[in-house]
Design a protein around this motif. Structure first.
Motif, PDB file in Angstrom:
ATOM      1  N   ARG A  67       0.827  -1.213   0.000  1.00  0.00           N
ATOM      2  CA  ARG A  67       0.000   0.000   0.000  1.00  0.00           C
ATOM      3  C   ARG A  67       0.862   1.263   0.000  1.00  0.00           C
ATOM      4  O   ARG A  67       0.591   2.213  -0.748  1.00  0.00           O
ATOM      5  N   ILE A  68       1.898   1.283   0.819  1.00  0.00           N
ATOM      6  CA  ILE A  68       2.733   2.487   0.915  1.00  0.00           C
ATOM      7  C   ILE A  68       3.404   2.790  -0.423  1.00  0.00           C
ATOM      8  O   ILE A  68       3.398   3.935  -0.902  1.00  0.00           O
ATOM      9  N   SER A  69       3.960   1.754  -1.051  1.00  0.00           N
ATOM     10  CA  SER A  69       4.635   1.987  -2.338  1.00  0.00           C
ATOM     11  C   SER A  69       3.631   2.373  -3.419  1.00  0.00           C
ATOM     12  O   SER A  69       3.939   3.194  -4.296  1.00  0.00           O
ATOM     13  N   TRP A 104       1.592   6.562  -6.904  1.00  0.00           N
ATOM     14  CA  TRP A 104       0.428   7.334  -7.383  1.00  0.00           C
ATOM     15  C   TRP A 104       0.688   8.838  -7.233  1.00  0.00           C
ATOM     16  O   TRP A 104       0.435   9.617  -8.156  1.00  0.00           O
ATOM     17  N   ARG A 105       1.221   9.230  -6.097  1.00  0.00           N
ATOM     18  CA  ARG A 105       1.489  10.652  -5.875  1.00  0.00           C
ATOM     19  C   ARG A 105       2.584  11.167  -6.805  1.00  0.00           C
ATOM     20  O   ARG A 105       2.615  12.355  -7.138  1.00  0.00           O
ATOM     21  N   ALA A 106       3.473  10.269  -7.226  1.00  0.00           N
ATOM     22  CA  ALA A 106       4.539  10.667  -8.155  1.00  0.00           C
ATOM     23  C   ALA A 106       4.124  10.504  -9.610  1.00  0.00           C
ATOM     24  O   ALA A 106       4.925  10.750 -10.515  1.00  0.00           O
ATOM     25  N   GLY A 107       2.876  10.068  -9.841  1.00  0.00           N
ATOM     26  CA  GLY A 107       2.391   9.885 -11.209  1.00  0.00           C
ATOM     27  C   GLY A 107       2.932   8.646 -11.883  1.00  0.00           C
ATOM     28  O   GLY A 107       2.947   8.563 -13.111  1.00  0.00           O
ATOM     29  N   ARG A 108       3.364   7.655 -11.097  1.00  0.00           N
ATOM     30  CA  ARG A 108       3.956   6.449 -11.676  1.00  0.00           C
ATOM     31  C   ARG A 108       3.093   5.208 -11.445  1.00  0.00           C
ATOM     32  O   ARG A 108       3.557   4.092 -11.599  1.00  0.00           O
ATOM     33  N   PHE A 109       1.819   5.402 -11.072  1.00  0.00           N
ATOM     34  CA  PHE A 109       0.963   4.257 -10.794  1.00  0.00           C
ATOM     35  C   PHE A 109       0.211   3.857 -12.055  1.00  0.00           C
ATOM     36  O   PHE A 109      -0.381   4.691 -12.728  1.00  0.00           O
ATOM     37  N   LEU A 114       3.586  -0.066 -10.137  1.00  0.00           N
ATOM     38  CA  LEU A 114       4.282   1.175 -10.446  1.00  0.00           C
ATOM     39  C   LEU A 114       4.953   1.090 -11.811  1.00  0.00           C
ATOM     40  O   LEU A 114       5.422   0.031 -12.225  1.00  0.00           O
ATOM     41  N   THR A 115       4.964   2.214 -12.495  1.00  0.00           N
ATOM     42  CA  THR A 115       5.708   2.290 -13.757  1.00  0.00           C
ATOM     43  C   THR A 115       7.202   2.207 -13.456  1.00  0.00           C
ATOM     44  O   THR A 115       7.692   2.930 -12.573  1.00  0.00           O
ATOM     45  N   PRO A 116       7.921   1.337 -14.131  1.00  0.00           N
ATOM     46  CA  PRO A 116       9.366   1.228 -13.860  1.00  0.00           C
ATOM     47  C   PRO A 116      10.057   2.580 -14.030  1.00  0.00           C
ATOM     48  O   PRO A 116       9.739   3.341 -14.929  1.00  0.00           O
ATOM     49  N   ALA A 117      10.987   2.853 -13.139  1.00  0.00           N
ATOM     50  CA  ALA A 117      11.721   4.117 -13.196  1.00  0.00           C
ATOM     51  C   ALA A 117      12.586   4.181 -14.439  1.00  0.00           C
ATOM     52  O   ALA A 117      13.063   3.179 -14.926  1.00  0.00           O
TER      53      ALA A 117
END
Length: 385
Positions: free
Chosen positions: A363-365, A370-375, A382-385
């Motif tokens: 949940r935390i990750s 999501w807050r970083a726009g990578r969900f 998460l979208t891979p960095a």
């Protein structure tokens, strides 16, 4: 209408005399309906943080307890997927135990845990009870009086939640208990006789995933359920991922039983709410709008779209769309907000509420991504960095 509570009257639909129909029901069934329809108690209204603090210790505790009860009984929200299952049940032919009807398909409400199957099942049973009472009233007092000579305690609907992996005798003993009749040495025969005597029309069985259908008891129980159908009783089942219970069996006899069940079981699926397409989001927001009508916080205006607008993405990422998880999260958030000066839902309050392990894992990750726009909504990852 009489003094019948409006929350109960709702289950009688367009019945023109719901109070009279209500009186047709056995007191046991009236109490059961009341526990479901009136769960949460009366509307506690809004009381500000300052006003709450000024209450004496006993009054404050009573107030907080009333709010706890109110929030734990979130309103039953009829989203499209819920309505689809309800419509299917409503369109089935009415059971006629005294007539030689054709065998009826068995509705099976299924899907992953946490998608609201038991809640829907209980309300379907309540609606069946109220409809049966309406029909009994329409038959008239003369026929009803004659009927009572044979059926002194009319009990048209049974709701049973399976406990453990029962064998046939245990299962039918529990059904006898629901009617408060002795099981005798042969509980199946005892129940069948009692069902006719007490006018049983529906048998709702929840948590059927507890039954080991791959074992010998499971095969016998399959046959027992078919025996109930042969009595022209409407059997409705619910359980987690029931399709997976009907896999190839170890013996020819078990496979034959499985084939009969698959041919007769009509699956109705409840799924967790999605958040990928426009239709998904509309459905999710409809659920949240239903829940936010229950909010009693001084920091929010009546009807304010606090969940369906301000926190709808936040709540989905936190719960992954499982309705039981969102109910737990919203309940906890509202109770926590009650104890704050502003009495407003905030992101900090939402994130502090603990949830079950299935949605808590990662949940935390998820929230950070999501807050970083990578969900990625399509994979819950998460979208891979």
């Amino acid at each position: 209408m009489g003094g019948l509570d409006g929350r109960i009257r709702t289950y009688f639909g367009s019945d023109e005399h719901p109070s009279s129909s209500w009186m047709q029901l056995h007191p046991v069934d009236q109490r059961w309906i009341s526990r479901i329809a009136l769960a949460g108690g009366d509307d506690p209204g809004v009381l500000s943080y300052d006003a709450l603090r000024k209450l004496g210790g006993d009054d404050r505790r009573r107030r907080l307890r009333a709010l706890e009860d109110w929030y734990k009984a979130w309103p039953y929200v009829r989203t499209k997927q819920v309505q689809a299952v309800e419509d299917h049940l409503a369109q089935l032919p009415e059971p006629q135990p005294d007539e030689d009807d054709d065998l009826l398909d068995v509705p099976v409400i299924t899907g992953p845990p946490g998608t609201g199957k038991t809640t829907l099942m209980k309300r379907a049973a309540v609606r069946a009870l109220c409809t049966a009472a309406w029909d009994r009233r329409l038959r008239g007092t003369a026929e009803t009086a004659c009927d009572e000579l044979v059926r002194p305690d009319w009990r048209p609907v049974i709701f049973h939640s399976t406990d453990g992996n029962p064998h046939v005798k245990t299962f039918f003993s529990h059904l006898c208990d629901e009617l408060s009749v002795p099981a005798t040495k042969d509980p199946q025969v005892a129940f069948q006789k009692a069902a006719l005597r007490h006018g049983v029309q529906y048998v709702f069985i929840d948590e059927v995933q507890m039954i080991n259908f791959d074992g010998q008891y499971g095969m016998y129980l399959h046959n027992a359920l078919k025996a109930l159908q042969n009595m022209n009783l409407r059997v409705v089942l619910a359980g987690h991922n029931v399709r997976h219970l009907l896999v190839d069996r170890k013996t020819v006899a078990q496979n034959a039983t499985q084939t009969q069940s698959i041919a007769r079981w009509a699956f109705q699926d409840l799924e967790r709410y999605g958040h990928e397409t426009k239709a998904d989001i509309t459905e999710w927001r409809a659920l949240l709008r239903g829940l936010e009508t229950h909010v009693r916080l001084a920091g929010h205006e009546p009807g304010e779209p606090v969940f369906s607008d301000q926190f709808e993405e936040h709540l989905w990422v936190s719960t992954l769309g499982y309705v039981n998880a969102v109910a737990a999260l919203v309940t906890g958030a509202c109770l926590a907000a009650t104890r704050t000066p502003g009495q407003r839902i905030t992101s900090e309050i939402i994130d502090a509420i603990r949830l079950n392990e299935r949605v808590a894992r990662g949940r935390i990750s998820r929230l950070e991504g999501w807050r970083a726009g990578r969900f990625r909504w399509s994979t819950n990852a998460l979208t891979p960095a």
